[in-house]
Design an enzyme around this catalytic site. Structure first.
Site, PDB file in Angstrom:
ATOM      1  N   GLU A 171       0.645  -1.134  -0.136  1.00 29.10           N
ATOM      2  CA  GLU A 171      -0.210   0.360   0.198  1.00 29.10           C
ATOM      3  C   GLU A 171       1.065   1.395   0.223  1.00 29.10           C
ATOM      4  OE1 GLU A 171      -2.845  -0.636   2.682  1.00 29.10           O
ATOM      5  OE2 GLU A 171      -3.458  -1.992   1.991  1.00 29.10           O
ATOM      6  N   HIS A 413     -18.828  -9.371   4.777  1.00 27.51           N
ATOM      7  CA  HIS A 413     -17.178  -9.039   5.945  1.00 27.51           C
ATOM      8  C   HIS A 413     -16.727  -9.341   6.933  1.00 27.51           C
ATOM      9  CE1 HIS A 413     -14.133  -5.765   7.191  1.00 27.51           C
ATOM     10  NE2 HIS A 413     -13.961  -6.051   6.515  1.00 27.51           N
ATOM     11  N   HIS A 483      -8.891  -8.275   0.956  1.00 26.53           N
ATOM     12  CA  HIS A 483      -7.814  -6.931   0.914  1.00 26.53           C
ATOM     13  C   HIS A 483      -6.196  -7.387   2.053  1.00 26.53           C
ATOM     14  CE1 HIS A 483     -10.210  -3.996   0.481  1.00 26.53           C
ATOM     15  NE2 HIS A 483     -10.409  -4.535  -0.530  1.00 26.53           N
ATOM     16  N   GLU A 508      -9.458   4.126  -0.402  1.00 28.94           N
ATOM     17  CA  GLU A 508      -8.858   4.239   1.087  1.00 28.94           C
ATOM     18  C   GLU A 508      -8.158   5.009   1.701  1.00 28.94           C
ATOM     19  OE1 GLU A 508      -8.654   0.454   2.894  1.00 28.94           O
ATOM     20  OE2 GLU A 508      -6.525   0.801   3.139  1.00 28.94           O
TER      21      GLU A 508
END
Ligand code: NOJ
Ligand code: CA
Length: 702
Positions: A171, A413, A483, A508
């Site tokens: 990321e 989730h 993720h 995000e």
């Protein structure tokens, strides 16, 4: 379906140090394989007569082994073969994929150890893949890898689009620099946390995109990463040679293999046209065919989520702020004081269901629905999730019924907080819970350090887990979007229920400060080479302080750019990530998100330059309609777009969503212009994109 494979073998009885050559079907690429005088295997690669990879060593160093798999080899046998087949993915950028390559398999023997390995090379028209194979044999039963020593020797100081080497995170924003500048820019590129201490300052991640001074594009990555550790690349600055650098486990070992075994494919894509890199199917083709018999339950999904409001800090995942220490199964949440910011409450979720249903979405994701979020940000790991216990204000049955009545599927989730063993212990009950309540897909997440073993996200142990979770999900007919898991390497071909992954800086980060405006012109050349990304596009309100006064982040994109992402960032899973009220202000632009297809018959990469712009046209699956997307980097740009991909002799209507004249990602991101035009395959459109902007076009056959 056409399928041909031919094999013939050359038996090389004696040691040979002559180069073995293989050229691609289009004759543009030529591979040379050679043993050095000490029996070290090497390869090199030419493109259109020019060297793109100069002599590079191959081999593996083993733990506790006097003799590694590095040198002392003799060639025992070389077999050649080729394949030309066409296969149909369950979902994808195109409905048919050609797999066309020439192969050379070199069996190498270490005579003193009486053991052998195979180096298998597959040469496609757009690149090379090769891997190590360890056949079952008496003298190589199981072994521990100390390091893989695969080299990729560059022929010059290329421009690279890179993120720093890391064992736990991808990321990052990309840095564009010469190879020789990586070292000095490394600390600046390290925007956050994670595990670089053990890493050298010239380590980068794959997929690594490069461009030579002579205009040749080179991309290094891997395919079919299974039961092995992820490969980072470490640059030797003197020789400009990248060396493989596998992710270690908790005690520093880099892989545990038992023969028969294979390494992932190491891949090198090469072209003098950047669009060829985007169009390449080599990574997918190096993966095994689909292993799931019934795929009727696997479907692309357009979804919304009770999510962006949490990421921006407007609302919370956790139910209460009261509890300093929560014990799962012991805390009675119905007695706790709600914090009034808990977004996953039945009434609020129903509002989202109404909006998603009204606008034709397939599914709704809700995060923060289950007990346990009070602590997850602290990662104290005092307790972990069980994935089946909703908070008192989330009525799972009621929500399920309501969603079904509105034709919306609920998306599950599972945040694991990196507690992989805990997740595996609960996996069956978690998936059974999903089956019971009609959830057909799950977004999973691996935030935080991997416990209990102190492993890394990209080590063999965690990599085995991600695939285990996907395979087990298939038993329950569940699609997985993970993720923080390892970045994809084409495994979607083999397990098409793996419909998404993050493994890069997604939207995000626009809520955590902002990403570089040209980020999305690089991702398709890097992260997307291995497979689709759950990028979560579609933000219309760029000023995040309007959602949460304490958050000063700015989304560095125009609305037209956000629309284009549905086309430029291929994914069978597309989210409209913003809040319904932000869409309500721009319903005419929102129409594109409603209309855009998510599965395709054809994809045409019209123009591209990493870091600068990408323009893609895709034909909706089973329909005559087309969608075009352009994302643009840091400076404004004009383009003339030939629509010659449209069917000849047919009439179409194009609806063009473009940046307004004065649009700019920072100062004027919401300025767009929508126009319609009659077009045919002979039409050319003149279009302008703002800095951080782009355009999106819907072309409907009339
Ligand atoms: C990080 C993921 O990328 C994000 O989408 C998710 O909301 C949080 N983790 C919580 O699981
Ligand atoms: Ca993430």
């Amino acid at each position: 379906m056409k399928y041909i494979i031919l094999v013939f073998a050359l038996l090389m009885i004696s040691v040979t140090t002559y180069a073995q050559k293989l050229s691609s079907s289009n004759s543009e690429l030529e591979l040379s394989f050679k043993l050095k005088s000490d029996g070290t295997p090497t390869y090199s690669l030419n493109y259109k007569g020019k060297e793109v990879i100069s002599e590079s060593k191959l081999g593996l160093e083993l733990v506790n082994d006097d003799k590694s798999l590095l040198d002392g080899f003799q060639i025992k046998e070389i077999t050649s073969s080729w394949a030309d087949e066409t296969w149909k993915p369950v979902w994808g950028e195109q409905s048919e994929i050609r797999n066309h390559y020439k192969e050379m398999a070199v069996t190498l023997e270490q005579p003193e150890e009486n053991r052998h390995i195979i180096l298998r090379f597959r040469l496609f028209d757009d690149g090379l893949g090769f891997r190590y194979e360890f056949p079952q044999q008496k003298n190589l039963v199981y072994f521990v890898i100390k390091e893989e020593h695969t080299e990729f020797a560059m022929t010059g100081d290329h421009t690279a689009f890179w993120i720093p080497g890391d064992y736990d995170s991808q990321e990052y924003d990309y840095t564009t620099s010469k190879l020789s500048e990586i070292n000095e820019l490394f600390d600046k590129a390290l925007s956050h946390n994670a595990s670089q201490e053990q890493f050298s300052k010239t380590g980068v991640q794959t997929s690594l995109m490069m461009k030579t001074n002579g205009g040749i594009y080179i991309n290094l990555h891997e395919a079919a990463l299974k039961e092995y550790s992820l490969m980072n690349l470490n640059l030797d600055e003197d020789s400009l040679t990248f060396k493989s650098w596998l992710t270690p486990d908790a005690i520093g070992n880099k892989g545990y293999l038992q023969a028969p075994a294979v390494s992932p494919w190491r891949t090198i894509m090469v072209s003098d046209d950047a669009t060829d890199i985007l169009a390449s199917n080599m990574n997918l083709n190096l993966n095994e065919p689909n292993k799931l018999e019934d795929t009727s339950w696997i479907k692309p999904i357009k979804y919304m989520g009770v999510w962006w409001e949490m990421i921006t800090g407007k609302s919370s995942w956790n139910y209460t702020d009261e509890l300093p220490s929560v014990k799962l199964g012991e805390t009675d949440f119905s007695k706790a004081k709600p914090n009034q910011k808990h977004a996953a409450n039945t009434e609020h979720v129903k509002d989202y269901i109404d909006f998603a249903s009204k606008h034709g979405f397939d599914a709704l994701l809700v995060e923060g629905w289950n007990e346990g979020w009070e602590d997850w940000f602290g990662h104290s790991k005092d307790y972990v999730f069980d994935f089946v216990t909703p908070y008192p204000d989330f009525d799972v049955e009621e929500i399920q019924k309501y969603a079904a009545s509105k034709n919306i599927e609920m998306m599950m989730h599972h945040e694991t907080s990196g507690a992989i063993r805990n997740y595996e212990r609960h996996l069956d009950t978690a998936y059974q819970f999903m089956n019971k309540y009609g959830y057909t897909s799950v977004k999973s997440g691996y935030v935080g350090d991997i416990i209990p073993r102190g492993e890394h996200h990209y080590g063999q142990w965690a990599i085995n887990h991600y695939l285990y979770a996907v395979k087990k999900a298939a038993d329950y007919k569940i699609m997985v979007n993970a993720h923080e898991a390892v970045r994809p390497t084409g495994l979607r071909r083999t397990y098409p229920n793996m419909i998404g992954n993050e493994s890069a800086r997604g939207t995000e980060f626009q809520a955590f400060g902002g990403s570089k405006p040209n980020h999305v012109t690089i991702l398709p050349f890097t992260r997307l080479i291995g497979g689709p990304m759950d990028y979560t596009p579609g933000i219309f309100e760029m000023d995040i302080s309007k959602l949460n006064p304490d958050n000063n982040s700015h989304v560095n994109a125009t609305i037209a750019n956000q629309l284009a992402l549905y086309v430029t960032m291929y994914s069978p899973l597309q989210m409209a990530a913003d809040l319904p009220e932000n869409y309500e202000h721009f319903m005419d632009a929102f129409q594109f998100i409603k209309d855009v297809a998510i599965d395709w018959d054809e994809s045409h990469y019209l123009e591209a330059e990493p870091g600068e712009y990408i323009t893609v046209a895709r034909k909706a699956k089973g329909k005559p309609d087309w969608f075009v997307g352009n994302v643009n980097g840091n400076s404004p740009r004009s383009t003339k777009l030939k629509l010659d991909f449209l069917e000849k002799g047919k009439n179409y209507e194009a609806t063009i969503y473009a940046d307004a004249k004065d649009a700019h990602y920072k100062t004027n991101p919401q300025a767009y212009k929508i126009s319609t035009k009659k077009v045919t395959s002979k039409s050319t459109l003149k279009l302008k994109s703002a800095a951080g902007g782009g355009f999106a076009i819907n072309i409907i056959q009339k």
